[in-house]
Enzyme design. Sequence first.
Site, PDB file in Angstrom:
ATOM      1  N   ARG A 247      40.052  -0.800  78.093  1.00 14.10           N
ATOM      2  CA  ARG A 247      40.896  -0.529  78.514  1.00 14.10           C
ATOM      3  C   ARG A 247      41.078  -1.077  80.501  1.00 14.10           C
ATOM      4  NH1 ARG A 247      37.002   4.805  77.152  1.00 14.10           N
ATOM      5  NH2 ARG A 247      38.548   6.203  76.287  1.00 14.10           N
ATOM      6  N   LYS A 272      34.897   5.559  80.928  1.00 13.63           N
ATOM      7  CA  LYS A 272      36.087   7.264  80.870  1.00 13.63           C
ATOM      8  C   LYS A 272      34.651   8.546  80.366  1.00 13.63           C
ATOM      9  CE  LYS A 272      40.215   9.425  79.391  1.00 13.63           C
ATOM     10  NZ  LYS A 272      41.496   9.427  79.021  1.00 13.63           N
ATOM     11  N   HIS A 336      46.882  -1.283  77.552  1.00 15.96           N
ATOM     12  CA  HIS A 336      46.461  -0.339  76.554  1.00 15.96           C
ATOM     13  C   HIS A 336      47.084  -0.203  74.978  1.00 15.96           C
ATOM     14  CE1 HIS A 336      44.211   3.854  76.346  1.00 15.96           C
ATOM     15  NE2 HIS A 336      44.675   3.910  75.728  1.00 15.96           N
ATOM     16  N   ARG A 339      44.491  -2.257  72.873  1.00 15.45           N
ATOM     17  CA  ARG A 339      43.496  -1.903  72.516  1.00 15.45           C
ATOM     18  C   ARG A 339      44.015  -0.855  71.192  1.00 15.45           C
ATOM     19  NH1 ARG A 339      39.218   1.671  74.566  1.00 15.45           N
ATOM     20  NH2 ARG A 339      39.434   3.659  74.376  1.00 15.45           N
ATOM     21  N   HIS A 362      35.560   7.561  72.264  1.00 15.58           N
ATOM     22  CA  HIS A 362      35.210   8.339  71.789  1.00 15.58           C
ATOM     23  C   HIS A 362      34.731   9.655  72.007  1.00 15.58           C
ATOM     24  CE1 HIS A 362      40.032   6.882  70.561  1.00 15.58           C
ATOM     25  NE2 HIS A 362      39.963   6.293  71.627  1.00 15.58           N
ATOM     26  N   TYR A 371      45.335   6.346  64.441  1.00 11.06           N
ATOM     27  CA  TYR A 371      45.136   5.394  64.312  1.00 11.06           C
ATOM     28  C   TYR A 371      45.728   5.126  62.963  1.00 11.06           C
ATOM     29  CZ  TYR A 371      43.612   3.774  69.021  1.00 11.06           C
ATOM     30  OH  TYR A 371      43.787   3.837  70.106  1.00 11.06           O
TER      31      TYR A 371
END
Length: 388
Positions: A247, A272, A336, A339, A362, A371
Amino acid sequence: SFTLISLNKTTVMKNSQHITLKHLLINDQRFIGLKFYTNHALEVLVKTLNNVRWSEEFNMFYVPNQKLQLDEIYTVFRGIAWIDSKYFFQNTRSKQLEEKFDVVWYRSRKQLVGTRYCPESYMKKLELKKYSNNTVKSYVTHFEKFINNFPKIEVDNFNENDIRAYIQQLIQEKRSNSYINTAINSIKFYYEVVLEMPNRFYKIERPRVKKKLPTVLSKESVKLMIANANNIKHRCIISLLYSAGLRRSELLNLKLTDIDSERMLIHVVDAKGNKDRYTLLSQNTLDDLRSYYKQWKPRNYLFESPRKEKYSANSVGKIVSAVAIKAGIKKRVTAHILRHSFATHLLENGTDLRHIQLLLGHNSTKTTEIYTHVARSSFNSIKNPLDL
Protein backbone atom coordinates in the site's frame (compact mmCIF):
# COMPACT_ATOMS: atom_id res chain seq x y z
CA SER A 1 -37.63 -17.49 44.38
CA PHE A 2 -34.13 -19.00 44.70
CA THR A 3 -35.40 -22.34 43.36
CA LEU A 4 -37.00 -20.72 40.31
CA ILE A 5 -33.86 -18.70 39.53
CA SER A 6 -31.62 -21.76 39.93
CA LEU A 7 -33.87 -23.78 37.65
CA ASN A 8 -33.88 -21.02 35.04
CA LYS A 9 -30.09 -20.73 35.20
CA THR A 10 -29.81 -24.40 34.29
CA THR A 11 -32.22 -23.92 31.40
CA VAL A 12 -30.25 -20.92 30.14
CA MET A 13 -26.97 -22.85 30.19
CA LYS A 14 -28.50 -25.66 28.15
CA ASN A 15 -29.65 -23.17 25.51
CA SER A 16 -26.18 -21.45 25.34
CA GLN A 17 -27.70 -17.96 25.45
CA HIS A 18 -25.80 -14.73 25.23
CA ILE A 19 -26.65 -11.09 25.92
CA THR A 20 -25.39 -8.18 23.84
CA LEU A 21 -24.83 -4.92 25.69
CA LYS A 22 -25.82 -1.73 23.87
CA HIS A 23 -25.54 1.97 24.61
CA LEU A 24 -28.97 3.63 24.79
CA LEU A 25 -29.86 7.30 25.07
CA ILE A 26 -33.40 7.83 26.34
CA ASN A 27 -34.63 11.33 27.21
CA ASP A 28 -31.01 12.56 27.19
CA GLN A 29 -30.01 9.97 29.81
CA ARG A 30 -27.57 7.11 29.22
CA PHE A 31 -28.61 3.49 29.76
CA ILE A 32 -27.26 0.00 29.20
CA GLY A 33 -29.42 -1.99 26.79
CA LEU A 34 -29.58 -5.80 27.03
CA LYS A 35 -30.32 -7.47 23.71
CA PHE A 36 -30.99 -11.24 23.57
CA TYR A 37 -33.07 -13.79 21.72
CA THR A 38 -36.44 -14.57 23.30
CA ASN A 39 -35.94 -16.95 26.20
CA HIS A 40 -38.29 -17.12 29.17
CA ALA A 41 -35.65 -18.28 31.64
CA LEU A 42 -33.22 -15.54 30.58
CA GLU A 43 -35.98 -12.96 30.81
CA VAL A 44 -36.69 -14.02 34.41
CA LEU A 45 -33.04 -13.45 35.32
CA VAL A 46 -32.94 -10.06 33.57
CA LYS A 47 -35.94 -8.94 35.60
CA THR A 48 -33.99 -9.56 38.81
CA LEU A 49 -31.62 -6.68 37.91
CA ASN A 50 -32.07 -3.48 39.89
CA ASN A 51 -33.93 -0.62 38.12
CA VAL A 52 -34.49 -2.69 34.98
CA ARG A 53 -37.06 -1.39 32.45
CA TRP A 54 -38.38 -2.32 29.01
CA SER A 55 -38.07 -0.05 25.93
CA GLU A 56 -40.68 -0.43 23.20
CA GLU A 57 -38.65 1.88 20.94
CA PHE A 58 -35.46 -0.20 21.10
CA ASN A 59 -37.21 -3.51 21.82
CA MET A 60 -34.93 -4.45 24.73
CA PHE A 61 -34.55 -4.25 28.50
CA TYR A 62 -32.31 -1.54 29.89
CA VAL A 63 -30.74 -0.36 33.16
CA PRO A 64 -29.02 2.89 34.15
CA ASN A 65 -25.52 3.28 32.73
CA GLN A 66 -23.62 3.01 36.02
CA LYS A 67 -20.66 0.88 37.09
CA LEU A 68 -22.69 -0.83 39.82
CA GLN A 69 -25.33 -1.83 37.28
CA LEU A 70 -22.69 -3.12 34.86
CA ASP A 71 -21.03 -5.14 37.64
CA GLU A 72 -24.40 -6.60 38.58
CA ILE A 73 -25.01 -7.77 35.01
CA TYR A 74 -21.71 -9.67 34.98
CA THR A 75 -22.39 -11.11 38.45
CA VAL A 76 -25.91 -12.34 37.68
CA PHE A 77 -24.97 -13.98 34.37
CA ARG A 78 -21.45 -15.24 35.17
CA GLY A 79 -21.24 -18.86 34.00
CA ILE A 80 -24.82 -18.68 32.72
CA ALA A 81 -24.90 -16.49 29.61
CA TRP A 82 -22.10 -14.98 27.58
CA ILE A 83 -22.01 -11.17 27.81
CA ASP A 84 -21.12 -9.72 24.41
CA SER A 85 -19.72 -6.23 25.07
CA LYS A 86 -18.07 -5.46 21.72
CA TYR A 87 -20.71 -2.81 20.95
CA PHE A 88 -20.57 -1.36 24.45
CA PHE A 89 -16.86 -0.93 25.08
CA GLN A 90 -16.00 1.00 21.99
CA ASN A 91 -12.56 0.31 20.63
CA THR A 92 -11.50 2.53 17.75
CA ARG A 93 -10.99 0.75 14.46
CA SER A 94 -8.49 3.40 13.51
CA LYS A 95 -4.92 2.49 12.74
CA GLN A 96 -2.84 3.05 15.85
CA LEU A 97 0.02 4.83 14.12
CA GLU A 98 3.16 5.92 15.86
CA GLU A 99 3.12 9.20 13.99
CA LYS A 100 3.14 12.69 15.39
CA PHE A 101 -0.33 14.22 15.61
CA ASP A 102 -0.14 17.07 13.10
CA VAL A 103 -2.52 19.97 13.69
CA VAL A 104 -0.36 22.75 12.24
CA TRP A 105 -2.59 22.94 9.19
CA TYR A 106 -5.63 23.27 11.48
CA ARG A 107 -4.18 26.00 13.70
CA SER A 108 -2.66 28.03 10.85
CA ARG A 109 -5.77 28.19 8.66
CA LYS A 110 -7.10 31.61 7.81
CA GLN A 111 -10.29 32.15 9.79
CA LEU A 112 -13.12 33.36 7.57
CA VAL A 113 -15.91 35.52 8.98
CA GLY A 114 -19.21 33.64 9.08
CA THR A 115 -17.57 30.22 8.85
CA ARG A 116 -17.96 27.68 11.66
CA TYR A 117 -15.01 25.53 12.59
CA CYS A 118 -14.60 22.12 14.16
CA PRO A 119 -14.98 22.19 17.99
CA GLU A 120 -11.77 21.78 19.95
CA SER A 121 -13.27 18.73 21.68
CA TYR A 122 -13.50 17.04 18.26
CA MET A 123 -9.76 17.50 17.67
CA LYS A 124 -8.84 16.30 21.16
CA LYS A 125 -10.86 13.12 20.79
CA LEU A 126 -9.28 12.37 17.40
CA GLU A 127 -5.88 12.74 19.02
CA LEU A 128 -6.78 10.51 21.98
CA LYS A 129 -8.11 7.84 19.62
CA LYS A 130 -4.83 8.05 17.65
CA TYR A 131 -6.50 8.48 14.29
CA SER A 132 -4.06 8.88 11.40
CA ASN A 133 -3.39 12.42 10.18
CA ASN A 134 -5.09 11.64 6.87
CA THR A 135 -8.25 10.52 8.67
CA VAL A 136 -8.14 13.59 10.93
CA LYS A 137 -8.05 15.95 7.92
CA SER A 138 -10.81 14.02 6.20
CA TYR A 139 -13.11 13.98 9.26
CA VAL A 140 -12.55 17.64 10.09
CA THR A 141 -13.13 18.72 6.49
CA HIS A 142 -16.35 16.71 6.16
CA PHE A 143 -17.74 17.74 9.55
CA GLU A 144 -17.11 21.44 8.86
CA LYS A 145 -18.86 21.16 5.49
CA PHE A 146 -21.83 19.64 7.27
CA ILE A 147 -22.20 22.22 10.05
CA ASN A 148 -21.69 25.11 7.61
CA ASN A 149 -24.43 23.73 5.40
CA PHE A 150 -26.90 24.60 8.21
CA PRO A 151 -25.56 27.90 9.60
CA LYS A 152 -28.66 28.61 11.72
CA ILE A 153 -28.64 25.31 13.64
CA GLU A 154 -26.48 24.98 16.76
CA VAL A 155 -23.86 22.26 16.44
CA ASP A 156 -25.32 20.14 19.27
CA ASN A 157 -28.91 20.43 18.02
CA PHE A 158 -28.84 18.51 14.72
CA ASN A 159 -31.30 15.65 14.32
CA GLU A 160 -31.64 12.68 11.98
CA ASN A 161 -33.73 14.63 9.47
CA ASP A 162 -31.00 17.26 9.14
CA ILE A 163 -28.44 14.57 8.39
CA ARG A 164 -30.74 12.85 5.89
CA ALA A 165 -31.27 16.16 4.12
CA TYR A 166 -27.51 16.62 3.91
CA ILE A 167 -26.96 13.08 2.59
CA GLN A 168 -29.67 13.66 -0.01
CA GLN A 169 -27.87 16.83 -1.06
CA LEU A 170 -24.60 14.91 -1.48
CA ILE A 171 -26.39 12.29 -3.58
CA GLN A 172 -27.84 15.02 -5.81
CA GLU A 173 -24.31 16.39 -6.20
CA LYS A 174 -23.37 12.89 -7.44
CA ARG A 175 -20.83 12.35 -4.67
CA SER A 176 -19.34 8.85 -4.48
CA ASN A 177 -20.50 6.28 -1.92
CA SER A 178 -17.09 6.50 -0.28
CA TYR A 179 -17.41 10.29 0.06
CA ILE A 180 -20.90 9.99 1.57
CA ASN A 181 -19.85 7.27 4.03
CA THR A 182 -16.91 9.36 5.21
CA ALA A 183 -19.24 12.32 5.70
CA ILE A 184 -21.58 10.17 7.81
CA ASN A 185 -18.66 8.81 9.84
CA SER A 186 -17.39 12.31 10.56
CA ILE A 187 -20.83 13.40 11.81
CA LYS A 188 -21.40 10.27 13.89
CA PHE A 189 -17.93 10.68 15.41
CA TYR A 190 -18.90 14.00 16.98
CA TYR A 191 -22.22 12.95 18.43
CA GLU A 192 -21.52 9.33 19.29
CA VAL A 193 -17.85 9.52 20.32
CA VAL A 194 -17.11 13.13 21.33
CA LEU A 195 -20.47 13.75 23.03
CA GLU A 196 -20.73 10.06 24.06
CA MET A 197 -24.23 9.46 22.74
CA PRO A 198 -23.65 6.14 20.93
CA ASN A 199 -27.17 5.51 19.65
CA ARG A 200 -27.86 9.10 18.58
CA PHE A 201 -27.99 8.28 14.87
CA TYR A 202 -28.46 4.50 14.74
CA LYS A 203 -31.05 4.68 11.99
CA ILE A 204 -29.17 6.82 9.45
CA GLU A 205 -29.20 4.98 6.12
CA ARG A 206 -25.94 4.47 4.27
CA PRO A 207 -25.52 4.02 0.52
CA ARG A 208 -24.98 0.45 -0.60
CA VAL A 209 -21.34 -0.46 -1.02
CA LYS A 210 -20.52 -1.03 -4.67
CA LYS A 211 -18.61 -4.23 -5.30
CA LYS A 212 -16.20 -3.06 -7.96
CA LEU A 213 -13.56 -5.30 -9.46
CA PRO A 214 -9.97 -4.10 -9.12
CA THR A 215 -8.26 -2.46 -12.09
CA VAL A 216 -5.23 -4.49 -13.16
CA LEU A 217 -2.31 -3.75 -15.48
CA SER A 218 -0.58 -6.35 -17.64
CA LYS A 219 2.98 -7.39 -16.74
CA GLU A 220 4.16 -5.66 -19.90
CA SER A 221 2.55 -2.38 -18.80
CA VAL A 222 4.19 -2.56 -15.38
CA LYS A 223 7.59 -3.18 -16.98
CA LEU A 224 6.99 -0.21 -19.28
CA MET A 225 6.31 1.99 -16.25
CA ILE A 226 9.52 0.88 -14.54
CA ALA A 227 11.49 1.52 -17.74
CA ASN A 228 9.99 5.02 -18.10
CA ALA A 229 10.71 6.22 -14.55
CA ASN A 230 12.44 9.61 -14.53
CA ASN A 231 15.19 8.59 -12.10
CA ILE A 232 16.38 5.74 -9.89
CA LYS A 233 14.25 6.94 -6.96
CA HIS A 234 11.05 6.91 -9.01
CA ARG A 235 12.06 3.55 -10.46
CA CYS A 236 12.42 2.06 -6.96
CA ILE A 237 9.07 3.48 -5.86
CA ILE A 238 7.23 1.92 -8.83
CA SER A 239 9.12 -1.36 -8.46
CA LEU A 240 8.43 -1.71 -4.73
CA LEU A 241 4.72 -0.89 -4.99
CA TYR A 242 4.35 -3.64 -7.58
CA SER A 243 6.89 -6.31 -6.64
CA ALA A 244 6.03 -6.27 -2.91
CA GLY A 245 2.31 -5.54 -3.21
CA LEU A 246 2.62 -2.55 -0.88
CA ARG A 247 0.00 0.00 0.00
CA ARG A 248 1.17 3.58 -0.49
CA SER A 249 1.24 4.23 3.26
CA GLU A 250 3.32 1.07 3.78
CA LEU A 251 5.84 2.22 1.21
CA LEU A 252 6.18 5.61 2.91
CA ASN A 253 6.66 4.01 6.35
CA LEU A 254 9.47 1.71 5.18
CA LYS A 255 12.75 2.26 6.97
CA LEU A 256 16.21 1.21 5.82
CA THR A 257 16.22 -1.57 8.42
CA ASP A 258 13.01 -3.07 6.95
CA ILE A 259 14.85 -4.30 3.84
CA ASP A 260 16.19 -7.78 4.61
CA SER A 261 18.53 -8.55 1.71
CA GLU A 262 19.79 -11.79 3.28
CA ARG A 263 16.33 -13.39 3.40
CA MET A 264 15.06 -11.41 0.39
CA LEU A 265 12.09 -10.14 2.38
CA ILE A 266 10.60 -6.78 3.29
CA HIS A 267 9.33 -6.24 6.82
CA VAL A 268 6.09 -4.23 6.71
CA VAL A 269 5.63 -2.73 10.17
CA ASP A 270 2.39 -1.41 11.72
CA ALA A 271 0.35 -1.86 8.56
CA LYS A 272 -3.42 -1.64 8.22
CA GLY A 273 -5.11 -3.24 11.22
CA ASN A 274 -2.00 -2.70 13.35
CA LYS A 275 -0.41 -5.80 11.83
CA ASP A 276 3.18 -6.57 10.87
CA ARG A 277 3.98 -8.88 7.97
CA TYR A 278 6.71 -9.92 5.58
CA THR A 279 6.46 -9.65 1.82
CA LEU A 280 8.71 -10.40 -1.15
CA LEU A 281 11.86 -8.52 -2.14
CA SER A 282 12.69 -8.76 -5.83
CA GLN A 283 16.36 -9.20 -6.78
CA ASN A 284 15.98 -6.59 -9.55
CA THR A 285 14.45 -4.17 -7.07
CA LEU A 286 17.22 -4.84 -4.56
CA ASP A 287 19.86 -4.02 -7.21
CA ASP A 288 18.05 -0.72 -7.93
CA LEU A 289 17.74 0.05 -4.21
CA ARG A 290 21.50 -0.30 -3.77
CA SER A 291 22.12 2.18 -6.60
CA TYR A 292 19.45 4.48 -5.16
CA TYR A 293 21.01 4.39 -1.70
CA LYS A 294 24.45 5.38 -2.99
CA GLN A 295 22.97 8.33 -4.89
CA TRP A 296 20.30 9.65 -2.49
CA LYS A 297 21.70 8.53 0.89
CA PRO A 298 18.44 8.35 2.92
CA ARG A 299 18.99 8.52 6.69
CA ASN A 300 15.96 6.93 8.33
CA TYR A 301 13.05 6.30 6.00
CA LEU A 302 13.76 4.51 2.73
CA PHE A 303 12.19 7.40 0.81
CA GLU A 304 12.68 10.90 2.16
CA SER A 305 12.00 14.47 1.11
CA PRO A 306 14.90 16.86 0.34
CA ARG A 307 14.73 17.86 4.02
CA LYS A 308 15.21 14.22 5.05
CA GLU A 309 11.64 13.87 6.27
CA LYS A 310 9.23 11.11 5.33
CA TYR A 311 8.21 11.33 1.66
CA SER A 312 4.67 12.56 1.05
CA ALA A 313 1.78 10.43 -0.19
CA ASN A 314 0.88 13.14 -2.69
CA SER A 315 4.34 12.92 -4.26
CA VAL A 316 4.06 9.15 -4.70
CA GLY A 317 0.66 9.55 -6.34
CA LYS A 318 1.98 12.10 -8.79
CA ILE A 319 5.01 9.92 -9.64
CA VAL A 320 2.85 6.88 -10.41
CA SER A 321 0.39 8.88 -12.50
CA ALA A 322 3.11 10.73 -14.48
CA VAL A 323 5.12 7.57 -15.19
CA ALA A 324 1.99 5.76 -16.43
CA ILE A 325 1.24 8.58 -18.86
CA LYS A 326 4.85 8.61 -20.03
CA ALA A 327 4.66 4.85 -20.61
CA GLY A 328 1.61 5.36 -22.85
CA ILE A 329 -0.87 3.63 -20.55
CA LYS A 330 -4.39 4.87 -21.21
CA LYS A 331 -5.83 3.82 -17.84
CA ARG A 332 -5.65 6.11 -14.82
CA VAL A 333 -3.00 4.37 -12.71
CA THR A 334 -2.65 4.67 -8.93
CA ALA A 335 -0.32 3.08 -6.40
CA HIS A 336 -3.08 0.68 -5.37
CA ILE A 337 -3.51 -0.53 -8.95
CA LEU A 338 0.10 -1.72 -8.84
CA ARG A 339 -0.76 -3.66 -5.65
CA HIS A 340 -3.81 -5.18 -7.40
CA SER A 341 -1.60 -6.13 -10.35
CA PHE A 342 0.92 -7.85 -8.05
CA ALA A 343 -1.79 -10.04 -6.50
CA THR A 344 -3.43 -10.87 -9.81
CA HIS A 345 -0.17 -11.82 -11.52
CA LEU A 346 0.76 -14.08 -8.60
CA LEU A 347 -2.62 -15.81 -8.90
CA GLU A 348 -2.17 -16.21 -12.65
CA ASN A 349 1.23 -17.81 -12.00
CA GLY A 350 -0.38 -20.44 -9.79
CA THR A 351 0.44 -19.01 -6.34
CA ASP A 352 -1.88 -20.33 -3.63
CA LEU A 353 -4.56 -17.85 -2.55
CA ARG A 354 -3.58 -18.28 1.11
CA HIS A 355 0.00 -17.21 0.33
CA ILE A 356 -1.24 -14.15 -1.55
CA GLN A 357 -3.43 -13.28 1.44
CA LEU A 358 -0.39 -13.33 3.73
CA LEU A 359 1.71 -11.22 1.36
CA LEU A 360 -1.05 -8.60 1.07
CA GLY A 361 -1.86 -8.59 4.79
CA HIS A 362 -5.56 -9.41 4.35
CA ASN A 363 -7.47 -10.67 7.40
CA SER A 364 -9.35 -13.24 5.37
CA THR A 365 -9.04 -15.06 2.06
CA LYS A 366 -12.51 -13.70 1.28
CA THR A 367 -10.92 -10.32 0.64
CA THR A 368 -8.22 -11.87 -1.51
CA GLU A 369 -10.73 -13.91 -3.52
CA ILE A 370 -11.73 -10.83 -5.51
CA TYR A 371 -8.61 -11.36 -7.65
CA THR A 372 -10.03 -14.65 -8.95
CA HIS A 373 -12.58 -12.50 -10.80
CA VAL A 374 -9.90 -10.69 -12.83
CA ALA A 375 -7.11 -13.29 -13.16
CA ARG A 376 -6.86 -14.71 -16.69
CA SER A 377 -6.12 -18.16 -15.28
CA SER A 378 -9.69 -18.25 -13.95
CA PHE A 379 -11.00 -18.23 -17.54
CA ASN A 380 -8.34 -20.32 -19.33
CA SER A 381 -10.29 -23.57 -19.00
CA ILE A 382 -13.51 -22.02 -20.33
CA LYS A 383 -14.05 -22.31 -24.06
CA ASN A 384 -15.91 -19.45 -25.70
CA PRO A 385 -19.09 -20.82 -27.32
CA LEU A 386 -18.42 -18.85 -30.49
CA ASP A 387 -15.15 -20.78 -30.93
CA LEU A 388 -16.68 -24.24 -30.41
